[in-house]
Design a protein around this motif. Structure first.
Motif, PDB file in Angstrom:
ATOM      1  N   MET A  45      13.137 -34.979  27.448  1.00 28.54           N
ATOM      2  CA  MET A  45      12.574 -33.787  26.836  1.00 28.54           C
ATOM      3  C   MET A  45      11.045 -33.863  26.875  1.00 28.54           C
ATOM      4  O   MET A  45      10.477 -34.923  26.970  1.00 28.54           O
ATOM      5  CB  MET A  45      13.035 -33.698  25.374  1.00 28.54           C
ATOM      6  CG  MET A  45      14.543 -33.725  25.218  1.00 28.54           C
ATOM      7  SD  MET A  45      15.326 -32.280  25.942  1.00 28.54           S
ATOM      8  CE  MET A  45      14.718 -31.017  24.879  1.00 28.54           C
ATOM      9  N   ASP A  61      15.998 -35.721  19.683  1.00 35.45           N
ATOM     10  CA  ASP A  61      15.934 -36.360  20.991  1.00 35.45           C
ATOM     11  C   ASP A  61      16.469 -37.788  20.914  1.00 35.45           C
ATOM     12  O   ASP A  61      17.197 -38.246  21.804  1.00 35.45           O
ATOM     13  CB  ASP A  61      14.491 -36.356  21.481  1.00 35.45           C
ATOM     14  CG  ASP A  61      14.364 -36.653  22.966  1.00 35.45           C
ATOM     15  OD1 ASP A  61      15.393 -36.719  23.657  1.00 35.45           O
ATOM     16  OD2 ASP A  61      13.231 -36.824  23.436  1.00 35.45           O
ATOM     17  N   ALA A  79      20.181 -37.834  20.799  1.00 31.14           N
ATOM     18  CA  ALA A  79      20.754 -37.555  22.115  1.00 31.14           C
ATOM     19  C   ALA A  79      20.588 -38.700  23.092  1.00 31.14           C
ATOM     20  O   ALA A  79      21.423 -38.884  23.988  1.00 31.14           O
ATOM     21  CB  ALA A  79      20.125 -36.285  22.691  1.00 31.14           C
ATOM     22  N   ASP A  80      19.516 -39.517  22.939  1.00 34.58           N
ATOM     23  CA  ASP A  80      19.145 -40.466  23.992  1.00 34.58           C
ATOM     24  C   ASP A  80      19.189 -41.939  23.614  1.00 34.58           C
ATOM     25  O   ASP A  80      19.419 -42.780  24.469  1.00 34.58           O
ATOM     26  CB  ASP A  80      17.713 -40.169  24.464  1.00 34.58           C
ATOM     27  CG  ASP A  80      17.682 -39.166  25.601  1.00 34.58           C
ATOM     28  OD1 ASP A  80      18.750 -38.873  26.155  1.00 34.58           O
ATOM     29  OD2 ASP A  80      16.592 -38.662  25.905  1.00 34.58           O
ATOM     30  N   PHE A  82      19.631 -30.314  23.848  1.00 37.50           N
ATOM     31  CA  PHE A  82      20.050 -31.710  23.705  1.00 37.50           C
ATOM     32  C   PHE A  82      21.552 -31.848  23.919  1.00 37.50           C
ATOM     33  O   PHE A  82      22.010 -32.797  24.571  1.00 37.50           O
ATOM     34  CB  PHE A  82      19.668 -32.240  22.322  1.00 37.50           C
ATOM     35  CG  PHE A  82      18.191 -32.436  22.124  1.00 37.50           C
ATOM     36  CD1 PHE A  82      17.458 -33.261  22.957  1.00 37.50           C
ATOM     37  CD2 PHE A  82      17.528 -31.797  21.094  1.00 37.50           C
ATOM     38  CE1 PHE A  82      16.094 -33.445  22.778  1.00 37.50           C
ATOM     39  CE2 PHE A  82      16.166 -31.976  20.898  1.00 37.50           C
ATOM     40  CZ  PHE A  82      15.450 -32.800  21.746  1.00 37.50           C
ATOM     41  N   ASP A  89      22.249 -31.730  27.577  1.00 37.75           N
ATOM     42  CA  ASP A  89      21.923 -32.999  28.231  1.00 37.75           C
ATOM     43  C   ASP A  89      23.063 -34.005  28.091  1.00 37.75           C
ATOM     44  O   ASP A  89      23.443 -34.678  29.052  1.00 37.75           O
ATOM     45  CB  ASP A  89      20.648 -33.591  27.621  1.00 37.75           C
ATOM     46  CG  ASP A  89      19.401 -33.242  28.416  1.00 37.75           C
ATOM     47  OD1 ASP A  89      19.516 -32.996  29.624  1.00 37.75           O
ATOM     48  OD2 ASP A  89      18.317 -33.217  27.820  1.00 37.75           O
ATOM     49  N   SER A 146      14.868 -26.076  26.125  1.00 34.63           N
ATOM     50  CA  SER A 146      14.431 -27.447  25.858  1.00 34.63           C
ATOM     51  C   SER A 146      12.936 -27.563  25.602  1.00 34.63           C
ATOM     52  O   SER A 146      12.482 -28.506  24.949  1.00 34.63           O
ATOM     53  CB  SER A 146      14.798 -28.361  27.036  1.00 34.63           C
ATOM     54  OG  SER A 146      14.002 -28.064  28.170  1.00 34.63           O
TER      55      SER A 146
END
Length: 304
Positions: free
Chosen positions: A1, A45, A48-49, A110, A113, A136
């Protein structure tokens, strides 16, 4: 992002950012809502990551995060799970009437993704990728324009161009990071136009035995040119925003363009190395920001 396209110094990020958040250029009264927006986006973020959670766990956490956003929009007390995010955000939503829909768009990106990574999905063409950028990245710029009281159609379109360009720059900067993680933002149509397919990319990721072939270098060069063109479309916005906001945006634009310069200086081989900004880039960014004039939208002409 993408990194938040307007800095504020309230909360120092724990991640590398192209464009630092909370700088002294932001008006003091806007630092709290900008920091709240950044904390919201950064935390989502990370959900999500970061960490080792599987896709189902991440999606469940983002659904809970979305429910907390809805509660904040109703001025309900935050739950104990993310009070450091939704306490300040709820206050900012009350004080500045931040649109819930823009914040929700970020979360939908997100979710996308996670689902695309889980399903080994990609993007068909530039239009589909820009639709992702619309959720995003573009909401951040629109939220900031909202705080500055700017809402005319031309300014919003230019903000969208800058934010989408920043997102694309982040993609082309992060090829060596995203591809090993199973994320490919290179559209299938762009790959095909250079004689490549998604399965070919594994052959020249970091630590792969083969160097990127000319077709892969040409592919990145084309994406860099696209991002630069999009950024230049939005650049006149720096003259539309007053005072500190305009100067803030000048540095954001120049930071993005500087990353593109660094990719070009690598021979467009961001497959093997991730270019970043550092303190040594500050004088160049300041000089370029000073030289931005209404009559000179073409940033490519600046000496590197």
């Amino acid at each position: 992002m993408p990194s938040t396209p307007c800095p504020a110094a309230a909360a120092a990020p724990t991640h590398y950012e192209n464009f630092p958040v909370a700088s002294w250029l932001c008006p003091p009264r806007l630092r709290p809502p900008i920091a709240a927006i950044y904390a919201f986006a950064r935390t989502a973020d990370d959900i999500a990551d970061e960490g080792e959670a599987d896709a189902d766990r991440r999606l469940a956490d983002l659904r809970a995060f979305r429910a907390e956003l809805a509660a904040a929009a109703r001025a309900a007390a935050p739950s104990p799970r993310w009070p450091q995010v939704f306490g300040p955000l709820s206050q900012a939503m009350r004080d500045f009437a931040l649109p819930e829909a823009l914040l929700a768009d970020l979360l939908s990106a997100f979710v996308q993704d996670i689902e695309k990574t889980r399903d080994a999905g990609g993007y068909a063409d530039r239009a589909e990728l820009l639709h992702y950028c619309r959720r995003s990245a573009n909401p951040i710029g629109r939220l900031l324009l909202h705080l500055y009281g700017v809402d005319d159609a031309q300014a919003l379109a230019r903000s969208d161009a800058i934010c989408s360009a920043l997102q694309l720059i982040n993609f082309w900067q992060d090829l060596s990071v995203d591809l090993p993680r199973g994320r490919c933002y290179l559209p299938a149509a762009e790959l095909a136009s250079h004689g490549l397919a998604a399965e070919d990319l594994r052959g020249f990721m970091p630590l792969a035995p083969a160097a990127p072939p000319p077709s892969a270098i040409g592919l990145v060069a084309a994406q860099v040119a696209w991002a630069r063109e999009l950024m230049n479309e939005g650049t006149p916005l720096v003259h539309r925003l007053p005072g500190r906001a305009g100067w803030e945006l000048r540095f954001v634009v120049q930071g993005g363009l500087r990353i593109l310069d660094k990719i070009e200086a690598l021979g467009f081989d961001s497959w093997s190395q991730r270019p970043t900004l550092g303190k040594a880039d500050a004088p160049r960014l300041a000089w370029r920001a000073l030289r931005m004039r209404r009559q000179s939208p073409a940033m490519k002409s600046f000496p590197r």
